[in-house]
Design an enzyme around this catalytic site. Sequence first.
Site, PDB file in Angstrom:
ATOM      1  N   SER A  67       0.833  -1.210   0.000  1.00 59.98           N
ATOM      2  CA  SER A  67       0.000   0.000   0.000  1.00 59.98           C
ATOM      3  C   SER A  67       0.865   1.256   0.000  1.00 59.98           C
ATOM      4  O   SER A  67       1.414   1.597  -1.024  1.00 59.98           O
ATOM      5  CB  SER A  67      -1.032   0.040   1.119  1.00 59.98           C
ATOM      6  OG  SER A  67      -2.031   0.989   0.752  1.00 59.98           O
ATOM      7  N   HIS A  72       4.940  13.900   6.362  1.00 54.50           N
ATOM      8  CA  HIS A  72       4.868  15.347   6.159  1.00 54.50           C
ATOM      9  C   HIS A  72       5.612  16.010   7.315  1.00 54.50           C
ATOM     10  O   HIS A  72       5.340  15.692   8.474  1.00 54.50           O
ATOM     11  CB  HIS A  72       3.415  15.827   6.149  1.00 54.50           C
ATOM     12  CG  HIS A  72       2.539  15.038   5.229  1.00 54.50           C
ATOM     13  ND1 HIS A  72       2.436  15.314   3.881  1.00 54.50           N
ATOM     14  CD2 HIS A  72       1.751  13.966   5.455  1.00 54.50           C
ATOM     15  CE1 HIS A  72       1.601  14.453   3.330  1.00 54.50           C
ATOM     16  NE2 HIS A  72       1.175  13.622   4.265  1.00 54.50           N
ATOM     17  N   CYS A  87      -2.052  -3.468   3.174  1.00 52.73           N
ATOM     18  CA  CYS A  87      -3.094  -4.441   2.900  1.00 52.73           C
ATOM     19  C   CYS A  87      -2.617  -5.797   3.409  1.00 52.73           C
ATOM     20  O   CYS A  87      -1.420  -6.053   3.501  1.00 52.73           O
ATOM     21  CB  CYS A  87      -3.362  -4.530   1.408  1.00 52.73           C
ATOM     22  SG  CYS A  87      -3.942  -2.995   0.695  1.00 52.73           S
TER      23      CYS A  87
END
Length: 128
Positions: A67, A72, A87
């Site tokens: 996935s 950030h 996943c």
Amino acid sequence: MNGLHLTADLSGVDPALPPMTDPAALAALCRDAIAASGLSGVAELFHRFAPEDAQSGITGVVLLAESHVAVHTWPELGGVTLDVYVCNYGSDNSARAEALLDALLKAFAPCDAAVQRLTRAAASTPRQ
């Protein structure tokens, strides 16, 4: 789509840490943490925001075969947000997701971390 989605909001991170302002350092950190956790990176993008100086924050995303991971940074606030989603198609990758998040938490060494864990399964539940 059954999987584990982890997020973490970090505060009190040292803005002088290279991954806070250097896209290459953040990319290397992510690659190393992904490899150590046993997950597989397939593509990546790291972007420094304007003004593109040594104090600007970065957004970095690595697409995983399982996935994704997104980071950030806000060096001016000593803040970082982390997003790890895996996943569990074929095998349970939950422990790998936790290991990846733990490696990133250790690297950023925040004064505080608010971690959230969400099991994602609704779309893979058979309809009656």
